[in-house]
Write a protein that holds these residues in place. Structure first.
Motif: not given
Length: 205
Positions: A71-93
């Motif tokens: 496919e030419k387009s692929l989408e991904m959506s995940f919560a900020l507390d999922q998928c090894q998201t790093v939280k640094d105060g109010e900055l999420y990466s």
């Protein structure tokens, strides 16, 4: 001899991030989620996942095309507390890897460091935006980085021109070779320092 051989090998197998074949990567920072859209020039038959989620291969941290022909387009959506998201105060990466081969990381693959910044600008009325349910990201950023999980500069920009940021909750990374086409749509993109300097001096004259 052994030391020289090891040094040569490590240099040879260093995989840098490539944005070849990518039309656009778009990040939208929701109040409690990251939404990523990948657009490719040709049908994509590989996989897209957050770093550290390859072996589990489960949604929402891992996605692949539903069609075997890609496919030419692929989408991904995940919560900020999922998928090894790093939280640094109010900055999420987080780091999303775009792998052309479903099994292996190879040269030509990409990885993008994504940032959603909820830190309030100083000039904002704090009381007016205290409702966390409807919180808004005041900044978003995408940086091309190495897809290699063993890379030491994980998440850091490879070159100054491979970072694009915005003061809103949405940002798009468009490879330089696709920017001319996008510029016709009045989109704003970053060029190299040379490009910017050249335009600036031309306007000055």
């Amino acid at each position: 001899f052994t030391e020289i051989w090891e040094q040569d090998l490590s240099d040879t197998f260093k995989i840098e991030g490539s944005d070849q074949g990518i039309q656009k990567v778009n990040l939208k920072c929701g109040s409690d989620s990251m939404h990523v859209v990948l657009e490719t020039e040709k049908p994509f038959t590989g996989v897209m996942y957050t770093r550290g989620s390859f072996y589990k291969q489960t949604a929402p941290c891992f996605v692949k095309p539903t069609s075997s022909s890609g496919e030419k387009s692929l989408e991904m959506s995940f919560a900020l507390d999922q998928c090894q998201t790093v939280k640094d105060g109010e900055l999420y990466s987080n780091i999303v890897v775009i792998q052309n081969d479903p099994e292996l990381i190879t040269p030509g693959d990409s990885a993008f460091s994504l940032e959603c910044d909820f830190r309030q600008p100083r000039n904002l009325d704090v009381e007016a935006s205290m409702q966390t349910r409807d919180r808004i990201a005041y900044g978003s950023k995408i940086t091309l980085t190495s897809p290699d999980p063993s890379s030491k500069d994980s998440g850091k920009s490879l070159h100054s021109t491979t970072t694009v940021s915005n003061d809103t909750n949405t940002v798009s990374y468009i490879p330089k070779n696709n920017q001319k086409q996008e510029d016709e749509d009045n989109s704003i993109h970053l060029g190299t320092v040379e490009d910017v300097t050249h335009i600036y001096t031309r306007e000055e004259l």
